[in-house]
Design an enzyme around this catalytic site. Structure first.
Site, PDB file in Angstrom:
ATOM      1  N   HIS A  89       0.825  -1.210   0.000  1.00 56.23           N
ATOM      2  CA  HIS A  89       0.000   0.000   0.000  1.00 56.23           C
ATOM      3  C   HIS A  89       0.856   1.256   0.000  1.00 56.23           C
ATOM      4  O   HIS A  89       0.530   2.237  -0.674  1.00 56.23           O
ATOM      5  CB  HIS A  89      -0.989  -0.032   1.166  1.00 56.23           C
ATOM      6  CG  HIS A  89      -2.102  -1.011   0.942  1.00 56.23           C
ATOM      7  ND1 HIS A  89      -3.130  -0.759   0.055  1.00 56.23           N
ATOM      8  CD2 HIS A  89      -2.322  -2.247   1.408  1.00 56.23           C
ATOM      9  CE1 HIS A  89      -3.941  -1.804   0.028  1.00 56.23           C
ATOM     10  NE2 HIS A  89      -3.472  -2.726   0.836  1.00 56.23           N
ATOM     11  N   HIS A 147       4.756 -15.207   5.414  1.00 62.47           N
ATOM     12  CA  HIS A 147       5.191 -14.204   6.394  1.00 62.47           C
ATOM     13  C   HIS A 147       4.036 -13.840   7.326  1.00 62.47           C
ATOM     14  O   HIS A 147       4.064 -14.136   8.508  1.00 62.47           O
ATOM     15  CB  HIS A 147       5.740 -12.964   5.677  1.00 62.47           C
ATOM     16  CG  HIS A 147       6.422 -12.014   6.608  1.00 62.47           C
ATOM     17  ND1 HIS A 147       5.743 -11.269   7.537  1.00 62.47           N
ATOM     18  CD2 HIS A 147       7.731 -11.709   6.770  1.00 62.47           C
ATOM     19  CE1 HIS A 147       6.601 -10.542   8.235  1.00 62.47           C
ATOM     20  NE2 HIS A 147       7.819 -10.789   7.786  1.00 62.47           N
ATOM     21  N   GLU A 178       4.314 -14.663  11.189  1.00 61.25           N
ATOM     22  CA  GLU A 178       3.864 -13.501  11.976  1.00 61.25           C
ATOM     23  C   GLU A 178       2.368 -13.227  11.864  1.00 61.25           C
ATOM     24  O   GLU A 178       1.898 -12.188  12.322  1.00 61.25           O
ATOM     25  CB  GLU A 178       4.658 -12.251  11.571  1.00 61.25           C
ATOM     26  CG  GLU A 178       6.084 -12.284  12.108  1.00 61.25           C
ATOM     27  CD  GLU A 178       6.938 -11.097  11.687  1.00 61.25           C
ATOM     28  OE1 GLU A 178       6.372 -10.085  11.240  1.00 61.25           O
ATOM     29  OE2 GLU A 178       8.161 -11.200  11.804  1.00 61.25           O
ATOM     30  N   HIS A 210      13.755 -15.157   7.691  1.00 64.50           N
ATOM     31  CA  HIS A 210      12.617 -15.859   8.300  1.00 64.50           C
ATOM     32  C   HIS A 210      12.678 -17.356   7.986  1.00 64.50           C
ATOM     33  O   HIS A 210      12.310 -18.186   8.814  1.00 64.50           O
ATOM     34  CB  HIS A 210      11.291 -15.306   7.768  1.00 64.50           C
ATOM     35  CG  HIS A 210      10.900 -14.016   8.409  1.00 64.50           C
ATOM     36  ND1 HIS A 210      10.749 -13.857   9.762  1.00 64.50           N
ATOM     37  CD2 HIS A 210      10.628 -12.798   7.880  1.00 64.50           C
ATOM     38  CE1 HIS A 210      10.397 -12.613  10.038  1.00 64.50           C
ATOM     39  NE2 HIS A 210      10.322 -11.946   8.903  1.00 64.50           N
TER      40      HIS A 210
END
Ligand code: CO
Length: 264
Positions: A89, A147, A178, A210
């Site tokens: 965004h 993620h 997450e 990650h």
């Protein structure tokens, strides 16, 4: 019309993980021969680390400013993000502002991230399922590891992906590091269904920190450790989705759509 393509990723400092970007770059150049193709990275921390190593890594804003100075009139931006989260965004907003500047571009179009429709999710699910190692037994579980972000509405795509992959193969799941669902939401189901082994596959563009640490690391809090503590064998696969041409093709289809919206 002087047109450019801007590929935008979060970024990575690992050359091994960066192979996913190299593959996407090669696929893009093949699909759009002769087009001006540039890269930018949204992570400030990663840009700083790369700069310290003497590698050039610029922000989308710097990349757009350069294209503007070079008198490009139209830009199609392809975000190599998985879902329409905070970074996507922010990128959309800034790209749209560039299109409004006096003396600047005629048009800037931002493409959608990877998982933006049911069709995108089904295509990604099929591509990932086809990449499951062939020695996997049907009873063994496969987790696609995304993620996620518990504080962003787009986190819901992971629950949707989990539903879609589960209908294709009841022992394949989607979970996130997450967001929701997390490992603790999925692992009890995997154990109950009698799996002996769990395969972990990144649902991320690149296999970065990650994946190497939170998912496959040897630390006590990694997914691998949690799965082994539950008495199951664990096989982490360290390939980012960007390395799979079938997945890269979904991103490129989104770029094609953005390019088709450019009006001379
Ligand atoms: Co993160």
């Amino acid at each position: 019309m002087k047109k450019a393509i801007l590929l935008v990723a979060f970024g990575t400092t690992s050359p091994e993980a960066g192979k996913a970007f190299d593959r996407i770059d090669a696929r893009t150049r093949e699909a759009f021969p002769g087009e001006e193709i540039r890269w930018a990275f949204t992570s400030r921390a990663i840009r700083a680390k790369l700069a310290a190593e003497g590698k050039e890594a610029i922000s989308p804003e710097t990349a757009l400013a350069r294209l503007m100075d070079e008198r490009f009139t139209h830009v199609a931006v392809l975000p190599l993000h998985v879902m329409a989260g905070r970074e996507f965004h922010g990128l959309c907003r800034n790209a749209a502002l560039f299109a409004q500047m006096a003396g600047g571009f005629k048009q800037v179009e931002t493409a959608l991230p990877l998982l933006s429709s049911h069709e995108d999710m089904a295509r990604t699910a099929r591509a990932m399922i086809a990449r499951i190692p062939k020695d996997r037994k049907p009873v063994d579980a496969v987790l696609f590891v995304g993620h996620g972000n518990r504080n962003h509405p787009s986190d819901a795509v992971y629950a949707a992906m989990n539903h879609i992959v589960g209908r294709m193969d009841p022992n394949v799941h989607t979970a996130t590091v997450e967001g929701y669902p997390g490992l603790r939401d999925i692992l009890p189901e995997v154990v109950n269904k009698g799996a002996r082994k769990v395969y972990l596959m990144p649902l991320m563009a690149v296999a970065g920190a990650h994946i190497h640490e939170d998912m496959a690391g040897d630390g006590p809090d990694s997914w691998k450790s949690a799965i082994e503590k539950s008495g199951l064998e664990c096989e982490p696969i360290l390939t980012g989705m960007g390395e799979y041409p079938e997945v890269a093709e979904i991103w490129l289809d989104h770029l094609r759509t953005a390019l088709s919206r450019l009006v001379p």
